[in-house]
Structure formats: structure tokens, C-alpha cells
Motif scaffolding. Structure first.
Motif, short mmCIF file in Angstrom:
data_model
loop_
_atom_site.label_atom_id
_atom_site.label_comp_id
_atom_site.label_asym_id
_atom_site.label_seq_id
_atom_site.Cartn_x
_atom_site.Cartn_y
_atom_site.Cartn_z
N LEU A 25 0.83 -1.21 0.00
CA LEU A 25 0.00 0.00 0.00
C LEU A 25 0.86 1.25 0.00
O LEU A 25 0.70 2.14 -0.85
CB LEU A 25 -0.93 0.00 1.21
CG LEU A 25 -1.67 1.32 1.48
CD1 LEU A 25 -2.58 1.69 0.32
CD2 LEU A 25 -2.45 1.25 2.79
N PHE A 44 -1.76 -1.72 -5.19
CA PHE A 44 -3.01 -1.61 -4.42
C PHE A 44 -3.89 -2.84 -4.61
O PHE A 44 -4.49 -3.34 -3.66
CB PHE A 44 -3.78 -0.36 -4.83
CG PHE A 44 -3.08 0.94 -4.56
CD1 PHE A 44 -2.17 1.06 -3.52
CD2 PHE A 44 -3.32 2.06 -5.35
CE1 PHE A 44 -1.52 2.26 -3.28
CE2 PHE A 44 -2.69 3.25 -5.12
CZ PHE A 44 -1.78 3.36 -4.08
N ALA A 47 -2.43 -5.73 -2.66
CA ALA A 47 -2.70 -5.56 -1.23
C ALA A 47 -4.14 -5.92 -0.92
O ALA A 47 -4.43 -6.57 0.10
CB ALA A 47 -2.40 -4.13 -0.81
N THR A 48 -5.06 -5.51 -1.79
CA THR A 48 -6.48 -5.85 -1.60
C THR A 48 -6.68 -7.36 -1.66
O THR A 48 -7.38 -7.94 -0.81
CB THR A 48 -7.33 -5.17 -2.67
OG1 THR A 48 -7.17 -3.75 -2.57
CG2 THR A 48 -8.80 -5.51 -2.50
N ALA A 55 -6.73 -0.90 2.05
CA ALA A 55 -6.10 -0.66 0.76
C ALA A 55 -6.80 0.44 -0.03
O ALA A 55 -6.21 1.04 -0.93
CB ALA A 55 -6.05 -1.94 -0.06
N GLY A 79 -11.21 2.56 3.26
CA GLY A 79 -9.86 2.87 3.71
C GLY A 79 -9.82 3.73 4.95
O GLY A 79 -8.90 3.62 5.78
#
Length: 207
Positions: A25, A44, A47-48, A55, A79
Motif C-alpha cells: 500500500l 493496491f 494488497a487488496t 487498501a 480505507g
């Protein structure tokens, strides 16, 4: 303000642990600051996929850059859980929608912020200055950040270095804010932040 330094350390961290979602992130945010949306989005999304709940703090910028404002608001609301400091999910949604929505949603956001500020909280939720920075109300974000402390201030401080905040960084209000927040003392000790210099009066002038 040490974006290059931070990115170098995050790169090293991701060499050690290639599946560290929080590092993905913040490294993606580094790419955003440099204007590399494609590399930012890739991190991103990884990370998600790895389950990082916040994220959306990065993904909302990608979606907004593409004009997908409803989706950006939804990502931002998710977020903002990291900066909630007691705010409910409904309140976070109001803030996020106000950052990206129409006049009606902006009015709902402003009303919520006004009510929270009027209550004189001991700690201002960091989500409030964060969404004001996203919305472009940089002077209000600085004013509230000066009046109130936030437990999660470091998370909205990072947004100061986004390209959209360039004009703010050159303002007298920002110079006053960084003195108040202790950033000037930090820079005195470790050197100026990326792109900054000291003027003849000893003030940091940030690019």
C-alpha cells in the motif's frame, strides 16, 4: 516528506517479504506521488487481494483519476477505517461521499464535520483532515490540524506530498502548520524533506 527515503526502504522490505500488503500500500502511494498510476494500482490490487482492509486509502485515488467517483468514494470509505478514531461506518461513508460527490453530499459532509468540531473533541479523527485534503480544502485541513490533535495524524500528513497539494506546500499556512506540528524540528535534525530548501529567514520552502 522523505518520500524517496521511504520508498527505498519499502522496496527493500518487499524484497524480503514479497507478500507484505501494508508495504505494498505505502509503496503504491509512493508511486502515486511520483505520478505512476499503473504501478501504484498494481500494488493496491495486490494488497487488496491479500486482505488489507484499508487498501482503499490508495485505490480511491486511482479510481478518481479515471473519473469513477462513486467507486472512489466507496474505496475511500473502506480505507478511512484506519483514521476513524471512533467514527461509525455511516459517518465514514458520509465523509467519503462528500469528498467525491455532488453539492448535496458535500453539504452532508460539511455538516458532519461542523458538528464534530463544535463538540470540541479531545482528539479529532484523522479521517476529517484527510477527506478535506482529498476534496481540495487544504486550508481548512491545516486549520483543523492546528486546532486539534489526531491519533492518526501521520496518515494524513503523508497526503501533504501528493501532487494535488503542491500549492498548499508553498503557502504561509503550511509553513506555520509544520512548525506547530513539530515537522520543522524533525527536518532540522534529519535534513529537509524531498524538494525543500531553506530561505534566507530559515524557513523551509517546500516544492
Amino acid at each position: 516528506g522523505y518520500v524517496d527515503w521511504g520508498c527505498a526502504h519499502l522496496d527493500h522490505l518487499l524484497e524480503i517479504d514479497t507478500l507484505y500488503p501494508a508495504a505494498m500500500l505505502w509503496r503504491g502511494v509512493g508511486h502515486l506521488i511520483k505520478g505512476d498510476l499503473d504501478r501504484a494500482e498494481s500494488l493496491f490490487r495486490k494488497a487488496t487481494d491479500l486482505g488489507l482492509a484499508h487498501a482503499g486509502l490508495g485505490m480511491h485515488d486511482i479510481l478518481a483519476a479515471r473519473g469513477q467517483f462513486d467507486e472512489a468514494a466507496a474505496q475511500l470509505a473502506r480505507g478511512l477505517v484506519m483514521l476513524a478514531e471512533g467514527l461509525s461506518g455511516e459517518q465514514l461513508t458520509i465523509l467519503a461521499q462528500g469528498a467525491y460527490g455532488d453539492a448535496a453530499t458535500r453539504a452532508r459532509m460539511d455538516g458532519l464535520i461542523d458538528r464534530i468540531v463544535a463538540s470540541q473533541p479531545c482528539w479529532l479523527p484523522g479521517a476529517i483532515p484527510y477527506v478535506l485534503l482529498v476534496k481540495g480544502e487544504t486550508m481548512r485541513a491545516l486549520e483543523l490540524g492546528t486546532r486539534f490533535r489526531s491519533i492518526t495524524a501521520i496518515l494524513y500528513f503523508g497526503r501533504f506530498w501528493m501532487p494535488s497539494c503542491k500549492a498548499m506546500r508553498g503557502s504561509p499556512e503550511f509553513r506555520a502548520f509544520v512548525r506547530h506540528a513539530g515537522l520543522t524540528a524533525l527536518w532540522d535534525r534529519y535534513g529537509p524533506p524531498d524538494g525543500a530548501r531553506r530561505d534566507t529567514a530559515g524557513e523551509y520552502v517546500c516544492a
